[in-house]
Design an enzyme around this catalytic site. Structure first.
Site, PDB file in Angstrom:
ATOM      1  N   HIS A   2       1.179 -14.979  -0.083  1.00 15.79           N
ATOM      2  CA  HIS A   2       1.631 -15.144   1.302  1.00 15.79           C
ATOM      3  C   HIS A   2       0.438 -15.079   2.254  1.00 15.79           C
ATOM      4  O   HIS A   2      -0.362 -14.152   2.190  1.00 15.79           O
ATOM      5  CB  HIS A   2       2.636 -14.055   1.672  1.00 15.79           C
ATOM      6  CG  HIS A   2       4.018 -14.346   1.179  1.00 15.79           C
ATOM      7  ND1 HIS A   2       5.138 -13.774   1.697  1.00 15.79           N
ATOM      8  CD2 HIS A   2       4.445 -15.187   0.200  1.00 15.79           C
ATOM      9  CE1 HIS A   2       6.211 -14.241   1.071  1.00 15.79           C
ATOM     10  NE2 HIS A   2       5.808 -15.090   0.155  1.00 15.79           N
ATOM     11  N   TYR A  50      -3.483  -5.269   7.213  1.00 12.03           N
ATOM     12  CA  TYR A  50      -2.373  -5.586   6.306  1.00 12.03           C
ATOM     13  C   TYR A  50      -2.910  -6.123   4.982  1.00 12.03           C
ATOM     14  O   TYR A  50      -2.442  -5.749   3.906  1.00 12.03           O
ATOM     15  CB  TYR A  50      -1.439  -6.602   6.962  1.00 12.03           C
ATOM     16  CG  TYR A  50      -0.078  -6.705   6.295  1.00 12.03           C
ATOM     17  CD1 TYR A  50       1.038  -6.055   6.835  1.00 12.03           C
ATOM     18  CD2 TYR A  50       0.112  -7.452   5.132  1.00 12.03           C
ATOM     19  CE1 TYR A  50       2.282  -6.141   6.236  1.00 12.03           C
ATOM     20  CE2 TYR A  50       1.348  -7.551   4.524  1.00 12.03           C
ATOM     21  CZ  TYR A  50       2.431  -6.890   5.080  1.00 12.03           C
ATOM     22  OH  TYR A  50       3.670  -6.977   4.485  1.00 12.03           O
ATOM     23  N   LYS A  58       1.610  -0.188   2.130  1.00 11.75           N
ATOM     24  CA  LYS A  58       0.335   0.370   1.667  1.00 11.75           C
ATOM     25  C   LYS A  58       0.406   1.309   0.459  1.00 11.75           C
ATOM     26  O   LYS A  58      -0.604   1.511  -0.228  1.00 11.75           O
ATOM     27  CB  LYS A  58      -0.346   1.139   2.815  1.00 11.75           C
ATOM     28  CG  LYS A  58      -0.881   0.247   3.906  1.00 11.75           C
ATOM     29  CD  LYS A  58      -2.062  -0.559   3.426  1.00 11.75           C
ATOM     30  CE  LYS A  58      -2.433  -1.671   4.367  1.00 11.75           C
ATOM     31  NZ  LYS A  58      -2.918  -2.866   3.718  1.00 11.75           N
ATOM     32  N   TYR A  85       9.297  -9.001   9.981  1.00 12.08           N
ATOM     33  CA  TYR A  85       9.412  -7.638  10.514  1.00 12.08           C
ATOM     34  C   TYR A  85      10.069  -7.767  11.886  1.00 12.08           C
ATOM     35  O   TYR A  85       9.479  -8.364  12.796  1.00 12.08           O
ATOM     36  CB  TYR A  85       8.020  -7.009  10.659  1.00 12.08           C
ATOM     37  CG  TYR A  85       7.356  -6.647   9.345  1.00 12.08           C
ATOM     38  CD1 TYR A  85       6.733  -7.607   8.562  1.00 12.08           C
ATOM     39  CD2 TYR A  85       7.337  -5.324   8.900  1.00 12.08           C
ATOM     40  CE1 TYR A  85       6.114  -7.261   7.369  1.00 12.08           C
ATOM     41  CE2 TYR A  85       6.717  -4.964   7.702  1.00 12.08           C
ATOM     42  CZ  TYR A  85       6.112  -5.947   6.946  1.00 12.08           C
ATOM     43  OH  TYR A  85       5.496  -5.602   5.758  1.00 12.08           O
ATOM     44  N   PRO A 137       6.798   2.973   4.471  1.00 13.94           N
ATOM     45  CA  PRO A 137       6.571   1.679   3.819  1.00 13.94           C
ATOM     46  C   PRO A 137       6.301   0.503   4.765  1.00 13.94           C
ATOM     47  O   PRO A 137       5.974  -0.588   4.289  1.00 13.94           O
ATOM     48  CB  PRO A 137       7.857   1.446   3.019  1.00 13.94           C
ATOM     49  CG  PRO A 137       8.868   2.347   3.607  1.00 13.94           C
ATOM     50  CD  PRO A 137       8.148   3.489   4.225  1.00 13.94           C
TER      51      PRO A 137
END
Ligand code: RFL
Ligand code: PHB
Length: 405
Positions: A74, A388, A301, A206, A297
Site C-alpha cells: 500500500h 507511518y 506500530k 482512518y 493500534p
C-alpha cells in the site's frame, strides 16, 4: 527434567519466534516456551500492517516466500473527516516508501512452520503452564515450565528473552525498583471485526466522526478487517452484526460510496493503552515486544516494534555469548529510541482521530484543524508518512548511546 540451551525464550508471538529464527541463523540454540496451543497462536486476530523495514527484515531472514506472494503493498492511507476523504500518498511524500498489508496470523504461521522445520518439534514447547524465570542476575539464568504432558522442565540458559507480551511473567520477575514505567489508558476501546467480504476500499481509511473513530482495513482481496471506537465498558454481545455494520456505514458515509457487508468471522473488543517500561534488560533477562511496551493500534506500530526489538537483540546476544557485552549494554537505549518515537506517533494519531467522551467542542475543532493541516501541508503530510512507513532498522553503535537506561 534438567536441560541446557543458549537462549531461553518465553512466548511464541512474533518477537519470540523471530528471535529464535534469527539466533538459529547465527548458530545459536534456543527453546521457545509458550502457554497457548499452536492453533491459538496461529488464529489470534491482531495486527495487519508491516513497515518496509519489517518486510526487508523478514525477507533477509529468508521468511518472505508467502509474504511476497500474498502481502498487499500500500502506497498511502485515506484520512476521512468533516464529510471528505483525502489521500496521503506515502510513495510520493517519502521517495517511494510503502507499507505491506499482511496479517500477524500469517507472520506467526510462517515463523512457527520455519522454526519447527529447522529446529524440530522440540524447538517450541506449546501449551505449557507454570512458566518461571530465575537467577536473572547470574551468568546462568534458569527457565522452568511444565510441558503439555505435565513434565516439569528446568532449562539452564546463558540468557533469557522475555517475549511474553504485556501480561507475561518476565517483566514482573524483575525486582522492584529496577524499572521505570510510563502509562496512559485511553477512555475508549476498539471493536474489531473480520468479515468475509471484499474490501470496499483500495487503501486503509482512518475516519474521524462525531460518533467516534472508525478504521477500514483488510486482510486480502476477499477479506475485510474493520474497527469501531466504542466505550471501554462495552461487551461484544451488545454489538450484533447488523448494529456493527450500521455504525460502520454511518461513520464512513460518503456520497457515491457504499460499504459492502458480509458474514462476520470474528469479533472482539480491545482496550487502548500506551505503556513503556525501561530498561528493557535486567542482568541476563532481555525484554522484547509487548512485554516491554504497548502502543494503541491507531499507528499500526506494535508488531513492527516487536520485530525491530529482536533485530537488535539477536546480534547483541550473539556478541554477549562470545564475551562481548557492548551491544547487550546498548540494547535497551537502542530500542527505546524507536519505541518512544512510535509511542508518540501512536498517541498523536489516536488523539487526533478519536472522540474523547466528555470533551468539549473546542477539542473537536482542534482535531479538525490538525486533520486539515495534515492533509493540506506537504510538511505535515510528510511527517505522518515518514512515521507511518517507519524508520530504517539501523541499530546504533554502542558508542552512540547518549543516555543510559
Ligand atoms: P504477543 O504477540 O502478545 O506474544 C506474546 C506471547 O507470549 C505468550 N505468553 C506466555 N508464554 C509462556 N509463559 C507465559 N507466562 C506467557 N504469557 C504470555 C502469549 O500467549 C503470546 O503467544 O507479543 P509480541 O511477540 O511482543 O508481539 C506484539 C504484537 O502482537 C502486538 O504489538 C501487535 O499485535 C499490536 N497491533 C498492531 N501492531 C502493528 O504493528 N500493526 C497493526 O496493524 C496492529 N494492529 C495490534 C493491532 C494489536 C491489536 N490488539 C488485539 C491488541 C490491532 C489490534 C486489535
Ligand atoms: C489491521 O489491519 O488490523 C490494522 C491496520 C491498521 C491499524 C491497526 C490495525 O492502524
Amino acid at each position: 527434567m534438567r536441560t541446557r540451551t543458549q537462549v531461553g525464550i518465553v512466548g511464541a508471538g512474533p518477537a519470540g519466534l523471530l528471535l529464535s529464527h534469527l539466533l538459529a541463523l547465527r548458530g545459536i540454540d534456543s527453546v521457545v516456551v509458550e502457554i497457548r496451543s499452536r492453533e491459538h497462536c496461529e488464529a489470534r486476530q491482531r495486527a495487519g500492517v508491516l513497515e518496509d523495514g519489517s518486510v526487508a527484515l523478514l525477507r533477509d531472514a529468508g521468511l518472505a516466500s508467502r509474504l511476497d506472494q500474498l502481502g498487499l503493498q500500500h502506497g498511502g492511507i485515506y484520512l476521512q473527516f468533516g464529510g471528505v476523504r483525502q489521500h496521503i500518498d506515502f510513495r510520493e511524500l517519502t521517495g517511494g516508501r510503502t507499507v505491506t498489508v499482511y496479517a500477524q496470523t500469517e507472520v506467526v504461521k510462517d515463523l512457527i512452520a520455519r522454526r519447527l522445520a529447522d529446529g524440530g518439534a522440540d524447538a517450541i514447547a506449546f501449551s505449557c503452564t507454570e512458566t518461571e524465570v530465575a537467577d536473572l542476575d547470574t551468568a546462568s539464568p534458569v527457565l522452568r515450565y511444565t510441558d503439555a504432558d505435565g513434565n516439569r522442565h528446568e532449562v539452564s540458559c546463558d540468557a533469557i528473552a522475555g517475549c511474553d507480551g504485556f501480561h507475561g511473567i518476565c517483566r514482573p520477575a524483575i525486582p522492584p525498583g529496577v524499572l521505570t514505567t510510563w502509562e496512559r489508558d485511553y477512555p475508549y476501546s476498539w471493536l474489531g471485526i473480520l468479515a468475509d467480504v471484499p474490501p470496499s476500499t483500495d487503501e486503509l481509511i482512518y475516519a474521524h466522526h462525531s460518533e467516534g473513530f472508525a478504521l477500514h482495513s483488510l486482510r486480502s482481496p476477499a477479506v475485510s478487517r474493520l474497527y469501531l471506537q466504542v466505550d471501554p465498558d462495552e461487551v461484544a454481545e451488545s454489538w450484533p452484526d447488523e448494529r456493527v455494520w450500521d455504525e460502520l456505514s454511518r461513520r464512513f458515509e460518503l456520497p457515491g460510496w457504499t460499504l459492502q457487508r458480509g458474514p462476520v468471522l470474528d469479533k472482539s473488543i480491545t482496550p487502548m493503552r500506551s505503556f513503556v517500561s525501561a530498561p528493557m534488560r535486567y542482568g541476563r533477562l532481555f525484554l522484547a515486544g509487548d512485554a516491554a511496551h504497548i502502543v494503541p493500534p491507531t499507528g499500526a506500530k506494535g508488531l513492527n516494534l516487536a520485530l525491530a526489538d529482536v533485530a537488535v537483540l539477536a546480534p547483541a546476544l550473539d556478541a554477549l555469548l562470545h564475551g562481548d557485552e557492548k551491544l547487550a549494554d546498548a540494547y535497551s537505549a537502542t530500542c527505546l529510541d524507536r519505541v518512544w518515537r512510535s509511542t508518540h506517533f501512536s498517541w498523536w494519531m489516536t488523539t487526533m482521530l478519536h472522540r474523547t467522551p466528555g470533551a468539549d467542542e473546542m477539542a473537536t475543532q482542534l482535531q479538525l484543524s490538525q486533520l486539515r493541516y495534515v492533509t493540506s501541508s506537504r510538511a505535515a503530510a510528510t511527517s505522518l508518512a515518514e512515521n507511518y512507513t517507519g524508520w530504517p532498522l539501523l541499530p546504533r553503535l554502542p558508542s552512540d548511546a547518549d543516555h543510559s537506561y
